[in-house]
Motif scaffolding. Structure first.
Motif, PDB file in Angstrom:
ATOM      1  N   ALA A  28       6.841  -0.744  13.639  1.00 39.77           N
ATOM      2  CA  ALA A  28       7.488   0.117  14.641  1.00 39.77           C
ATOM      3  C   ALA A  28       6.802   1.477  14.520  1.00 39.77           C
ATOM      4  CB  ALA A  28       8.993   0.228  14.369  1.00 39.77           C
ATOM      5  N   PRO A  29       7.027   2.392  15.462  1.00 41.59           N
ATOM      6  CA  PRO A  29       6.434   3.728  15.313  1.00 41.59           C
ATOM      7  C   PRO A  29       6.848   4.364  13.984  1.00 41.59           C
ATOM      8  CG  PRO A  29       7.283   3.438  17.535  1.00 41.59           C
ATOM      9  CD  PRO A  29       7.746   2.246  16.739  1.00 41.59           C
ATOM     10  N   GLY A  30       5.846   4.742  13.181  1.00 41.91           N
ATOM     11  CA  GLY A  30       6.127   5.359  11.885  1.00 41.91           C
ATOM     12  C   GLY A  30       6.493   4.385  10.788  1.00 41.91           C
ATOM     13  N   VAL A  31       6.409   3.080  11.056  1.00 37.25           N
ATOM     14  CA  VAL A  31       6.749   2.044  10.069  1.00 37.25           C
ATOM     15  C   VAL A  31       5.554   1.099   9.951  1.00 37.25           C
ATOM     16  CG1 VAL A  31       8.364   0.232   9.383  1.00 37.25           C
ATOM     17  CG2 VAL A  31       9.183   2.186  10.733  1.00 37.25           C
ATOM     18  N   ASN A  32       4.819   1.217   8.839  1.00 36.26           N
ATOM     19  CA  ASN A  32       3.604   0.429   8.639  1.00 36.26           C
ATOM     20  C   ASN A  32       3.682  -0.333   7.327  1.00 36.26           C
ATOM     21  OD1 ASN A  32       1.761   1.349  10.916  1.00 36.26           O
ATOM     22  ND2 ASN A  32       2.545   3.271  10.092  1.00 36.26           N
ATOM     23  N   THR A  33       3.057  -1.514   7.318  1.00 40.62           N
ATOM     24  CA  THR A  33       3.086  -2.331   6.118  1.00 40.62           C
ATOM     25  C   THR A  33       1.727  -2.939   5.829  1.00 40.62           C
ATOM     26  OG1 THR A  33       4.285  -4.086   4.969  1.00 40.62           O
ATOM     27  CG2 THR A  33       3.767  -4.486   7.275  1.00 40.62           C
ATOM     28  N   HIS A  34       1.551  -3.312   4.581  1.00 37.28           N
ATOM     29  CA  HIS A  34       0.424  -4.131   4.141  1.00 37.28           C
ATOM     30  C   HIS A  34       1.039  -5.343   3.451  1.00 37.28           C
ATOM     31  CE1 HIS A  34      -1.806  -0.449   4.884  1.00 37.28           C
ATOM     32  NE2 HIS A  34      -2.857  -1.243   5.002  1.00 37.28           N
TER      33      HIS A  34
ATOM     34  N   VAL B  16       4.397  -4.164   1.442  1.00 37.71           N
ATOM     35  CA  VAL B  16       4.586  -2.784   1.021  1.00 37.71           C
ATOM     36  C   VAL B  16       4.716  -1.947   2.293  1.00 37.71           C
ATOM     37  CG1 VAL B  16       3.671  -0.855  -0.312  1.00 37.71           C
ATOM     38  CG2 VAL B  16       3.213  -3.206  -1.053  1.00 37.71           C
ATOM     39  N   VAL B  17       5.929  -1.474   2.558  1.00 34.78           N
ATOM     40  CA  VAL B  17       6.252  -0.804   3.812  1.00 34.78           C
ATOM     41  C   VAL B  17       6.369   0.692   3.581  1.00 34.78           C
ATOM     42  CG1 VAL B  17       7.831  -0.751   5.776  1.00 34.78           C
ATOM     43  CG2 VAL B  17       7.597  -2.859   4.438  1.00 34.78           C
ATOM     44  N   GLU B  18       5.680   1.469   4.410  1.00 32.42           N
ATOM     45  CA  GLU B  18       5.778   2.923   4.358  1.00 32.42           C
ATOM     46  C   GLU B  18       6.412   3.410   5.651  1.00 32.42           C
ATOM     47  OE1 GLU B  18       2.548   4.933   1.946  1.00 32.42           O
ATOM     48  OE2 GLU B  18       1.475   3.207   2.783  1.00 32.42           O
ATOM     49  N   LEU B  19       7.476   4.194   5.520  1.00 33.67           N
ATOM     50  CA  LEU B  19       8.185   4.741   6.666  1.00 33.67           C
ATOM     51  C   LEU B  19       8.026   6.257   6.674  1.00 33.67           C
ATOM     52  CD1 LEU B  19      10.055   2.168   5.547  1.00 33.67           C
ATOM     53  CD2 LEU B  19      11.370   2.816   7.551  1.00 33.67           C
ATOM     54  N   ALA B  20       7.617   6.803   7.807  1.00 33.40           N
ATOM     55  CA  ALA B  20       7.519   8.251   7.983  1.00 33.40           C
ATOM     56  C   ALA B  20       8.918   8.846   7.937  1.00 33.40           C
ATOM     57  CB  ALA B  20       6.839   8.548   9.321  1.00 33.40           C
TER      58      ALA B  20
ATOM     59  N   ALA C 167      14.528   5.653   7.479  1.00 31.87           N
ATOM     60  CA  ALA C 167      14.023   6.473   6.377  1.00 31.87           C
ATOM     61  C   ALA C 167      14.745   7.806   6.320  1.00 31.87           C
ATOM     62  CB  ALA C 167      12.527   6.710   6.550  1.00 31.87           C
ATOM     63  N   GLY C 168      14.785   8.373   5.129  1.00 32.14           N
ATOM     64  CA  GLY C 168      15.353   9.694   4.937  1.00 32.14           C
ATOM     65  C   GLY C 168      14.397  10.778   5.411  1.00 32.14           C
TER      66      GLY C 168
END
Length: 120
Positions: free
Chosen positions: A20-26, A37-41, A93-94
């Motif tokens: 999703a916008p601002g939600v990326n994973t590998h 491994v998910v990174e959320l802005a 995300a916070g």
């Protein structure tokens, strides 16, 4: 690194997906399980969705709100949770963003290839 050894500081071996916008994973797929491994802005939102696979999540860094089966659960680094297959869930995300390790069993077919979205 070889094909069976990986590092959280270099996710380039994983399959990249924009969920999703601002939600990326590998994604790292095995025979019986899959890690994502998910990174959320900051303040990014993953859409509410479900899938048949069981999912475990571990908040590696940051904080947020885990929405599971319609209930909001504040989570911070070190917290982890289980989501049975078929249960609706998502994450917001916070203010500092967050990084989550998701574990799926069995592996999600939609995540075995690069692309966008949470898959079907």
């Amino acid at each position: 690194m070889t094909e069976n050894f990986f590092s959280l500081t270099d996710l380039s071996q994983g399959i990249a997906r924009e969920l999703a916008p601002g939600v990326n994973t590998h994604v790292f797929a095995g025979d019986q399980a899959m890690l994502s491994v998910v990174e959320l802005a900051p303040n990014a939102k993953g859409s509410i969705h479900s899938h048949p696979e069981e999912q475990w999540g571990l908040m590696l860094a940051g904080s947020g709100v885990r929405i599971q089966d319609g209930v909001d659960h504040p989570v911070k680094a070190g917290d982890f949770w289980r989501t049975p297959g078929g249960v609706e869930h998502g994450l917001v995300a916070g203010e500092q963003g967050c990084k989550v390790l998701d574990i799926f069993a069995p592996p999600r077919e939609a995540y075995k290839r690069a692309g966008q979205g949470f898959g079907a």
